[in-house]
Structures are given as structure tokens and as C-alpha cells.
Design an enzyme around this catalytic site. Structure first.
Site, PDB file in Angstrom:
ATOM      1  N   GLU A 175       0.835  -1.214   0.000  1.00 25.39           N
ATOM      2  CA  GLU A 175       0.000   0.000   0.000  1.00 25.39           C
ATOM      3  C   GLU A 175       0.866   1.260   0.000  1.00 25.39           C
ATOM      4  O   GLU A 175       0.547   2.234  -0.663  1.00 25.39           O
ATOM      5  CB  GLU A 175      -0.955   0.006   1.198  1.00 25.39           C
ATOM      6  CG  GLU A 175      -1.951  -1.149   1.215  1.00 25.39           C
ATOM      7  CD  GLU A 175      -2.696  -1.316  -0.110  1.00 25.39           C
ATOM      8  OE1 GLU A 175      -2.882  -0.320  -0.821  1.00 25.39           O
ATOM      9  OE2 GLU A 175      -3.056  -2.459  -0.452  1.00 25.39           O
ATOM     10  N   GLU A 226      -0.180  -3.121 -10.034  1.00 24.75           N
ATOM     11  CA  GLU A 226      -0.180  -4.017  -8.879  1.00 24.75           C
ATOM     12  C   GLU A 226       1.135  -4.786  -8.790  1.00 24.75           C
ATOM     13  O   GLU A 226       1.707  -4.947  -7.726  1.00 24.75           O
ATOM     14  CB  GLU A 226      -1.358  -4.995  -8.960  1.00 24.75           C
ATOM     15  CG  GLU A 226      -2.710  -4.318  -8.873  1.00 24.75           C
ATOM     16  CD  GLU A 226      -2.908  -3.590  -7.552  1.00 24.75           C
ATOM     17  OE1 GLU A 226      -2.416  -4.084  -6.519  1.00 24.75           O
ATOM     18  OE2 GLU A 226      -3.531  -2.526  -7.556  1.00 24.75           O
TER      19      GLU A 226
END
Lengths: 194, 623
Positions: free
Chosen positions: B170, B266
Site C-alpha cells: 500500500e 499491482e
């Protein structure tokens, strides 16, 4: 004509030497860089030990010797790490580091075995956190050690292969040493599960 | 990836996103207009014509487009409140730093350690208590208002290492500039999905057995809204069918947009997380647990579909073009031993600028050391809603001189007597601290400072300014602390309303910053200033030729505020100039390094910590 051919051969040889030499330097630098990661993780491990001793010593009045052994092993490991960080290409320094880290492993193993005898301490939240961090650091050391050993292997192979070995010999490239930390008794870090 | 380039890239991508959104809106409006007009004709609610009346189609299309644009504009306004808004939408609860459950505290510790290591302000931490799946996300418009949310399932099932891997992933989104893009997309998605949300709400209301009464009351708005003079059953049928079709169209358009925000991001975030922690086992373990557990990464909140693109792992199992994430198998493959993702990533820039946005394991070690060196009383104060503002004031007051009596009485008049007492005792604990520790304390206090009400923030900002200006001179470090504090206390929606992406960078504000830096150099002030100025001029910082030094002292937060609008490529030049000014005499004093760090923070250029001292800096305690 012959002169030209000879000149060409000499030039080619010269070029080869330059490339081979640079290749060796490159591999040696990679090995040194890989050591920097071990340095970081071992430093973290050494940082955790004072906290560990701090949280344990309130409970353990009668285990002074075990605690002192851990602290002195830590101090030696720090010295070993400093020496190795200064010269990561030096096999002696790496071997000494491996020895002092193994001694620290054993001392820590004895301490954690003693901890088992104190149920309150075992359940102490701070203690749980420290043990978790220790085992996490252990994983990271293992990972960093693996990539260091890979780099050492690549460098050593280059030093030993024909004909690079001549270059390595002439310019005295010293082969690297693998870092293998073997504790006297293979210590099991208690795993924490929820 | 170069931090500065990826930030600028994210900004230009958000502009591209606006275009795709408008295209999608147009497509939905046109198709929706046709279908609605056709439905009206078929049900006999409107005069039937074979090619539907063009005026009717256009009116309906405009209505649909209007609803979508209005809804997304409203949602953007809401989201400007900060990253926490997204977490609250999904039923998230903010952690307050006073949790008793060790698992919650562990999450807070992991987040704090990583933020300090990366040189980022500590983000607000949220837990999604209702979710038993394993998932997480980061939200926010900039580094200063970021929030990280983690599901309860993740807290219960993951080990510290795995949690660190997820949090590291994150943080990579924050550092790679993905957050801003994700946040903008959220607003657009809400617009596109709003019709299906309305439809769902109506269906649910009808399902609750209030059909009898609600059909009577639903008829009136339907007639009013469409203005077509429909009556009775046909109107309801049209409304129902129309809502279903429109909702479906909007959701489809939203899915396409979500998937377009690349799946590649990602993989990049995974690789950056490994580069940060050097522990692929942690991240891989978390992914394996998601694959193995029954709940997987599933979310149950009603509005889960809006956030699909920003989650740690996909909450649905859609394959192919509509998938927002690579499959877990693919991500695990990239993490396999031997591949060492991220380790080969080269730094495109050298020197201090190359370090920005590139934290490594050494930063983590350095951060945990620094955190361990803080007295627990000070750390607790930084976490508390009551104490954090007082701590910030104490830091400002103590930056130059010990807290004075008149400052205490000023604080007592504004905040109350007991606050003044706490302030005095906090000032005592701050007094022996190094600059570095003070800066970290302010970073730790960031979430609590952001939780203060708006009037209280204003009071605090004005008190802090009075404290700093008490003796007429603002010392460099004091100025930097004040700038960071004021930026924490400022309302954040300036990001959306006042952002002009390619604004010409104001040369005099930049010179003002370099001047502070030079002031810290003491006797060599003029030489340091000249060096910094030279770097600015040589690297082509715009407006340097004509710019003279600012006449007086520039208000610190003001300069940072102006410079905070600047493109990142120019911020890189400025950071280089500040670094050059600080190192003009060949050494970086601790004071200069702390000031440099504070300036980078004010420019939103996260400077990771480095491990420059050897292991023996921690004292050994003999029992």
C-alpha cells in the site's frame, strides 16, 4: 601485413584483458553490495537484543549468567559485523562474522529456552512482539544471506574459470567467502500464532 | 521507477482519465437515451414513433449525462475530505492510537515504522471491522491526507511479516503516485454507478414490504422527474426497466475504466514492497493465505465495487479484461525466490534526489531505532487527540528557546489552564531531544492533528505562529517545523480546487527556501546561498534569471504552499539545490540534515531515512 596482424592480435588481447578485468570488478562490487543488505538486517537483530534483555531481566533474577552471555555475544557479533562491513571481500572477516553470529544464535537459543520456564514472561505482550520481530529479522537475514551467497558464487566462478583466472591471478583478486551461520544447536524460534 | 517522474506521470494520467470518463458518460447517455425512448414508446407511455423522436432521445440523454456528472462532482467534493472518507464509506473505523487489542496496535506500529522509514507523514489507519476477507487499500489525494485501511480478516490471519508485506504494497501505491489516480477514478465511478445504486436502493425499499405505500409515493416523483405525463403502472415499469438497463450500462462502463487503470501497477507495487522490506516471504505468505482461505479477499460492504481497483487483492473473481488485478498465481510467480523482484531496479537519479521515494530495509531499521529512542510519554502524547496539538505547540516553542511564561499564559487563555499545564510538562520532555526526534514526533502526531475540528486547527495554527514569531526572528529549523505543522492543519481540498498542473514554478519562493537552508550554514551563509542559487539556475529552474531574493522573510508555509503546486520535475531541481546549499562546506551537519528532511516533507518529496551510524549506537544494558 604481418605487423598489422600482430598489432590486431595484441589489440584484441588488450581489449580482452580490459573487459575481463572490468567484469571481475563488477562482480566483486555486486558481492559487496549484497553484503550491505546482510549488514542492515544483522544490525536490526543486534538492535533488538538490548530490548529483549530489558524486558526479560525483570522476571529473571537468577539467570544473570545467561543474560550476560547474550550481551557479550552481541558485543562480539557487533565487532565482527563492523570488521566484515569494512572488508566484505575478505574471507577471514566473513568467517569471523559467521562464527560470532553463530555464537550469538546459541546464546539467544539458551535464553529463549529459559524463557519457556516463565509462563508470565512467555505471555508478556512486549516479549511476544520481540520474539516475532526476532524471527522476522531471521527470515530477512536468511534472504539477504542467500543473495549474498549467490553473488559470491558468481564472483568466485568468474575468478576460477579459464582464462579469467589468469587475470584474477595477475591483479590478485581474492575469492569471496560464503556466509554460513551454523549454531551449535539448531535453534527453533518459537512461532507465534493467533 | 523515478519518484518525480512517476508523480508527474500520475498527474498527466489523471487528465487522460477525465477524457475517458467523459467518453464513457457520453456513450452511456446516448445508448441510455435511445433505450429509454424506445421503452417509453413500447409501453405506450409516449407517442409511439418508429425512429424515436430525436428531441426526446436528446433530452433523456442529457438528463442521464447530467445525473452522472452531478453525482461524480458531488462525490469528488466528499472525497476531498481525505483518504479516510473512502474507508468510512466501506464501514471503516479510525484507530486512535489508544487501542487495547494487540493486533490493532501491531498494525499501527507497522504503519508508523514504515511511514517514518519512507519519510512520509504517518497516514490515518482504519480497520474494516465487518470484513472477514483479507484485503487492504490506501486512499487519499496526496501524501499528507493518506489513509490506510485493513480488513479485520487480515489482522486476524496475517503474521507481522505478512502484514508488513501488505502495508508495504500500500505504501508503494502512495510512493508510485497511484493513489491520486485511484481517488479520481472513485469519483467518476460513483457517477457511472449511481443509477444502479439508486435502483438497488429502491428495490431494497420495495423488498421491505412497503410496496403498497411506496408505489403511491413513487409515482409522483417519477412523473415529476421525467415530466412526461406518465401515469400508473407504465410509469413504474419504465422507471424500473430503465433503471435496470441504465445501471447495468453504467456499471459496465465503470468496470472498463477500472480495468484500464493498469493491472501492471499491482505488480509494480508488489515489487516495490519487496524492495522496501527485502522479505518476499511476507507478501507471498499473505497472497497464499488469500488464495487458501474461504473468504479470500472478498468484501461485503454495499459499495465494495467502487473501490475494486484500489484494493490489495481483487474482491471479485473476474478474469480477463475486467480483472483489476493480475491473478494471485501470477503475483506469486513474480515473487518466487530467484527472481528477487525489485532488487534489480536501478535508480535513474543519483545523490539525494535519487533516494527520494525509494525506501529500503535500512530505512526500516533506522526508523525503528529512532522510534525506540523516543520517550514513551512523548509517543503517547503524539497519539492522543488531546495531547497531540499541545505536543506540536511544545515542539514549536522549544525549537529555539525554552517555553516562556508569556507563551504559557497565552496558551492558557486560548486553550484553558489544564492545557497550559500539560504544555509545560510536554515542553520539559521535548527539551533534551535532537532535531531529528522532534521532526519524527511531529510526523507521529499527524493523524491526531488531522482529527481536530476545523476551528481548533485554526486556533492551533495561529498560536503556533505566535509562538514562533515571539522574538521577531524565525530560525531555520523552527520555520521548517512550522511549515510542516501548518500544512498538517490546513484544509486539504485545495488539491482539487486550486490545482493547476503546469503552473510556472515561482522562482522567488524557491529562492526563499534555499535562503532558509543557507541560514542554517551560519558563517558560510552567503556561499551556501550562492551554491543553491547556481544549481537552480543551471538546471533550468524557470524564472531564475529575473528573480531576486525575496525582500523579507517569506512566511514558511506560504512558500511551501506555493511550491506544493509545482510539477515534480521542478521539485527535483529544488531538492538538489537545497542539498547543494546544505553541503556547500562539504559536511552535512545534523541540523542541516534535519532541516533538509523538513523541507522535503513540506514539498511532499518523501526522503527515506538512512542508517548512517553503526550498531553500537544503542546502549547495552547489563542486568
Amino acid at each position: 601485413m604481418a605487423l598489422l596482424v600482430i598489432l590486431a592480435i595484441v589489440a584484441a588481447l588488450g581489449l580482452y584483458v580490459v573487459f575481463a578485468y572490468n567484469g571481475l570488478v563488477d562482480r566483486r562490487n555486486r558481492m559487496k553490495n549484497a553484503f550491505a543488505q546482510i549488514d542492515v538486517q544483522l544490525t536490526r537483530r543486534h538492535d533488538l537484543i538490548p530490548n529483549l534483555v530489558e524486558s526479560v531481566k525483570g522476571y529473571m533474577q537468577h539467570e544473570r549468567e545467561t543474560l550476560e552471555a547474550v550481551i557479550s555475544a552481541r558485543n562480539q557479533a557487533i565487532a565482527g559485523l563492523q570488521a566484515a562491513a569494512a572488508r566484505p571481500g575478505d574471507p577471514d572477516a566473513i568467517r569471523k562474522l559467521a562464527g560470532s553470529e553463530a555464537a550469538l544464535d546459541s546464546a539467544l537459543g539458551r535464553l529463549l529456552a529459559v524463557v519457556e520456564a516463565y509462563p508470565e514472561l512467555k505471555a508478556d505482550e512486549n516479549m511476544l512482539r520481540l520474539q516475532e520481530e526476532l524471527s522476522s529479522t531471521e527470515n530477512k537475514v536468511a534472504f539477504a544471506r542467500q543473495s549474498f551467497n549467490d553473488a559470491v558464487m558468481a564472483y568466485n566462478t568468474a575468478c576460477q574459470s579459464f582464462p579469467t583466472n589468469f587475470i584474477a591471478g595477475v591483479f590478485s583478486f581474492q575469492q569471496g567467502e560464503f556466509l554460513e551461520i551454523e549454531a551449535e544447536s539448531k535453534r527453533e524460534v518459537p512461532t507465534v500464532s493467533f | 521507477m523515478d519518484f518525480f517522474r512517476s508523480q508527474d506521470l500520475a498527474r498527466s494520467k489523471s487528465r487522460g482519465l477525465v477524457l475517458s470518463f467523459l467518453t464513457a458518460t457520453l456513450a452511456v447517455a446516448v445508448v441510455g437515451g435511445f433505450i429509454l425512448a424506445w421503452l417509453l414508446a413500447v409501453t405506450g407511455a409516449a407517442p409511439g414513433q418508429d425512429p424515436p423522436d430525436r428531441g426526446l432521445v436528446m433530452a433523456l440523454g442529457a438528463l442521464i449525462a447530467g445525473i452522472i456528472l452531478l453525482a461524480s462532482a458531488l462525490r469528488h467534493r466528499q472525497l476531498a475530505a481525505g483518504g479516510g472518507e473512502v474507508a468510512r464509506t466501506l464501514g471503516g473505523r479510525a484507530l486512535t492510537g489508544e487501542e487495547s487489542d494487540p493486533r490493532y496496535r501491531r498494525l499501527e506500529n507497522v504503519v508508523e515504522e514504515m511511514a517514518i522509514a519512507a519519510g512520509l507523514p504517518v497516514p490515518a489507519v482504519y480497520v474494516l471491522d465487518q470484513e472477514s476477507g483479507i484485503n487492504a487499500f490506501a486512499a487519499g489525494l496526496g501524501t499528507r491526507d493518506a489513509a490506510i485501511a485493513v480488513t479485520r480478516g487480515a489482522l486476524e490471519t496475517l503474521t507481522r511479516d505478512e502484514l508488513q508485506g501488505v502495508v508495504g504494497h500500500e505504501f508503494s501505491h502512495i510512493l508510485n503516485g497511484d493513489m491520486r489516480l485511484n481517488q479520481r477514478l472513485l469519483g467518476y465511478l460513483f457517477g457511472l454507478m449511481v443509477v444502479s445504486l439508486i435502483g438497488r436502493t429502491i428495490l431494497e425499499a420495495a423488498g421491505r414490504g412497503r410496496v403498497g405505500r411506496s408505489s403511491a409515493s413513487a409515482r409522483a416523483p417519477a412523473r415529476g422527474a421525467l415530466g412526461l405525463g406518465l401515469t400508473g403502472a407504465p410509469a413504474l415499469a419504465v422507471a424500473g426497466l430503465g433503471l435496470i438497463v441504465l445501471g447495468w450500462l453504467g456499471v459496465l462502463a465503470g468496470r472498463v475504466l477500472q480495468a484500464a487503470v493498469s493491472r501492471q501497477r499491482e505488480l509494480l507495487a508488489d515489487a516495490s514492497a519487496v524492495q522496501f522490506t527485502r522479505n518476499p516471504a511476507g507478501l507471498a505468505g499473505a497472497l497464499r493465505k488469500i488464495a487458501a482461505s474461504g473468504h479470500g479477499a472478498r468484501l461485503t460492504a454495499a459499495r465494495r465495487d467502487e473501490v475494486r481497483h484500489m484494493l490489495f487483492a481483487d474482491s471479485r473473481r473476474l478474469a480477463g479484461l475486467l480483472a483489476t488485478h493480475p491473478t494471485i498465481e501470477r503475483r506469486l510467480q513474480a515473487l518466487e525466490p530467484g527472481r528477487h523482484p525489485g532488487l534489480a531496479v536501478s535508480r535513474p537519479r543519483t545523490g539525494l534526489v535519487g533516494e527520494i521515494g525509494q525506501p529500503g530495509p535500512a530505512s526500516l531499521v533506522s526508523a525503528s531505532r529512532l522510534l525506540a529512542s523516543l520517550p514513551p510519554a512523548a509517543t503517547d502524547a503524539a497519539h492522543g487527540d488531546w495531547d497531540a496539538p499541545l505536543l506540536a505547540l511544545a515542539l514549536i516553542a522549544e525549537a529555539k528557546n525554552p517555553l516562556r511564561d508569556h507563551q504559557l499564559s497565552a496558551a492558557g487563555q486560548t486553550l484553558g489552564v489544564s492545557a497550559a499545564e500539560s504544555l509545560a510538562s510536554l515542553a520539559n520532555s521535548v527539551r533534551p531531544m535532537a532535531d531529528d526526534q522532534r521532526l519524527v514526533l511531529l510526523d507521529l502526531a499527524a493523524p491526531a492533528l488531522r482529527r481536530q475540528s476545523l476551528p481548533r486547527r485554526e486556533t492551533l495554527a495561529s498560536l503556533a505562529r505566535r509562538f514562533a514569531e515571539a522574538d521577531g526572528i524565525i530560525a531555520p529549523f523552527e520555520a521548517a517545523l512550522l511549515a510542516n505543522l501548518e500544512l498538517y492543519l490546513r484544509e486539504e481540498d485545495t488539491h482539487l480546487t486550486h490545482r493547476r498542473p503546469s503552473v510556472a514554478p515561482p522562482g522567488s519562493a524557491a529562492l526563499g527556501l534555499v535562503q532558509w537552508m543557507a541560514n542554517a550554514a551560519g558563517g558560510r551563509r552567503d556561499a551556501a546561498l550562492a551554491t543553491g542559487r547556481q544549481v537552480l539556475a543551471e538546471s533550468g529552474f524557470p524564472g531564475m534569471a529575473a528573480t531576486d531574493l525575496p525582500a523579507g522573510e517569506l512566511p514558511p508555509a506560504g512558500a511551501a504552499g506555493i511550491l506544493g503546486q509545482m510539477d515534480y520535475q521542478y521539485r527535483a531541481i529544488l531538492v538538489e539545490a537545497l542539498d547543494a546549499a546544505a553541503r556547500e562546506d562539504g559536511v552535512l551537519q545534523p541540523r542541516e540534515s534535519a532541516l533538509l528532511r523538513a523541507c522535503c516533507a513540506a514539498l511532499e518529496c518523501p526522503l527515506p531515512r538512512t542508517l548512517d551510524e553503526r550498531a553500537n549506537s544503542l546502549p547495552v544494558t547489563v542486568p
